[in-house]
Design an enzyme around this catalytic site. Structure first.
Site, mmCIF file in Angstrom:
data_model
loop_
_atom_site.group_PDB
_atom_site.id
_atom_site.type_symbol
_atom_site.label_atom_id
_atom_site.label_comp_id
_atom_site.label_asym_id
_atom_site.label_seq_id
_atom_site.Cartn_x
_atom_site.Cartn_y
_atom_site.Cartn_z
ATOM 1 N N ARG A 16 59.329 10.802 71.239
ATOM 2 C CA ARG A 16 57.893 11.550 71.554
ATOM 3 C C ARG A 16 56.864 11.667 72.694
ATOM 4 O O ARG A 16 55.449 11.816 72.617
ATOM 5 C CB ARG A 16 57.121 10.779 70.727
ATOM 6 N N ARG A 42 51.159 16.092 50.551
ATOM 7 C CA ARG A 42 51.776 14.948 50.324
ATOM 8 C C ARG A 42 51.206 13.579 50.470
ATOM 9 O O ARG A 42 50.776 12.399 49.530
ATOM 10 C CB ARG A 42 52.630 14.411 51.829
ATOM 11 N N ARG A 97 51.056 7.797 51.186
ATOM 12 C CA ARG A 97 51.198 6.906 53.126
ATOM 13 C C ARG A 97 49.718 6.905 53.946
ATOM 14 O O ARG A 97 48.858 7.706 53.498
ATOM 15 C CB ARG A 97 52.390 7.861 53.903
ATOM 16 N N ARG A 139 46.973 12.385 64.803
ATOM 17 C CA ARG A 139 47.995 12.657 64.745
ATOM 18 C C ARG A 139 48.348 13.778 65.468
ATOM 19 O O ARG A 139 49.531 14.100 66.528
ATOM 20 C CB ARG A 139 49.344 12.276 63.779
HETATM 21 P P1 ADP Z 1 55.231 12.362 61.243
HETATM 22 O O1 ADP Z 1 55.706 12.763 62.196
HETATM 23 O O2 ADP Z 1 54.472 12.751 59.856
HETATM 24 O O3 ADP Z 1 53.776 12.002 62.313
HETATM 25 P P2 ADP Z 1 56.404 9.570 61.884
HETATM 26 O O4 ADP Z 1 57.088 9.354 60.785
HETATM 27 O O5 ADP Z 1 57.237 10.140 62.796
HETATM 28 O O6 ADP Z 1 55.771 10.521 61.690
HETATM 29 O O7 ADP Z 1 55.862 9.031 62.382
HETATM 30 C C1 ADP Z 1 54.568 8.083 62.030
HETATM 31 C C2 ADP Z 1 54.031 7.013 63.534
HETATM 32 O O8 ADP Z 1 55.044 5.805 63.247
HETATM 33 C C3 ADP Z 1 53.349 7.897 64.466
HETATM 34 O O9 ADP Z 1 52.512 8.088 64.444
HETATM 35 C C4 ADP Z 1 53.397 6.770 64.885
HETATM 36 O O10 ADP Z 1 52.830 5.701 64.917
HETATM 37 C C5 ADP Z 1 54.994 5.868 65.150
HETATM 38 N N1 ADP Z 1 56.276 6.224 65.872
HETATM 39 C C6 ADP Z 1 56.956 7.159 65.335
HETATM 40 N N2 ADP Z 1 57.929 7.063 66.235
HETATM 41 C C7 ADP Z 1 57.425 7.119 67.545
HETATM 42 C C8 ADP Z 1 57.450 7.146 68.790
HETATM 43 N N3 ADP Z 1 58.620 7.674 69.391
HETATM 44 N N4 ADP Z 1 56.832 6.046 69.736
HETATM 45 C C9 ADP Z 1 56.061 5.817 69.077
HETATM 46 N N5 ADP Z 1 55.515 5.807 68.299
HETATM 47 C C10 ADP Z 1 56.890 6.377 67.257
#
Ligand code: ADP
Length: 187
Positions: free
Chosen positions: A88, A127, A133, A144
């Protein structure tokens, strides 16, 4: 297949990952799902992640990287995987390279599901009504998307530069998008 799935929150990464996993017979590894399961289970990892998730911020790299490294070393990931939500940011992408090098394997493809921010905001708010959520509120969605634009979007160029990027339009019926993805990966 060893793939990463990119795209903004609400683009449909989780939905499509679940379908691609069946098509390709590799596990989908969603960092968001793993974090949420840990928050629910009240684990140490969950406690570390929760405040960041609720604020729409990235969980610190050292926490996330260690978790992914351990997950990729599990037996079911040996023949392939589909990473959803990781990397990410560029630091995580570099760390992923090091994990894969240690495992003696290489990434085959980086698949970006594209969708504009208005559309994904609407989807996430819808959603929220269904799933409730904690991070699907308007201010957190905005945060986000901001984090996505700043930290994650540069990965498109990172993987394009290596010839690994394929982009797929995330608008349309779920089945349609799945077929686009399958076709794009097969190229
Ligand atoms: P979305 O893509 O809809 O924001 P995710 O389920 O992928 O939802 O992620 C939700 C949260 O989990 C993110 O906003 C972050 O806080 C955390 N998260 C997920 N993947 C990562 C990552 N690779 N690095 C840091 N935080 C992460």
């Amino acid at each position: 297949m060893r793939a990463v799935l990119l795209g903004p929150p609400g683009a449909g990464k989780g939905t499509q990952a679940a379908r691609l996993t069946e098509r390709f017979g590799v596990p989908a590894i969603s960092t968001g799902d793993i974090f949420r399961a840990n928050v629910k289970g009240g684990t140490e990892l969950g406690r570390k992640a929760q405040e960041y998730m609720n604020a729409g911020q990235l969980v610190p790299d050292e926490v996330t990287n260690a978790m992914v490294r351990a997950r990729l070393a599990e037996d079911d990931a040996a023949a392939g995987f589909l990473l959803d939500g990781y990397p990410r940011n560029p630091e995580q992408a570099v760390e992923l390279d090091s994990m894969l090098a240690d495992l003696g394997v290489e990434l085959d493809v980086a698949i970006e599901i594209t969708a504009d921010f208005d559309v994904v905001t609407e989807r996430l708010l819808k959603r929220a009504e269904i799933e409730g959520r904690a991070d699907d509120t308007e201010p957190v969605i905005r945060k986000r998307l901001e984090v996505y634009a700043t930290s994650t979007a540069p990965l498109t160029a990172f993987y394009a530069g290596r010839g690994l990027l394929v982009q797929v339009d995330g608008l349309g019926e779920i089945d349609e998008v799945t077929e686009r993805l399958v076709a794009a990966v097969a190229r």
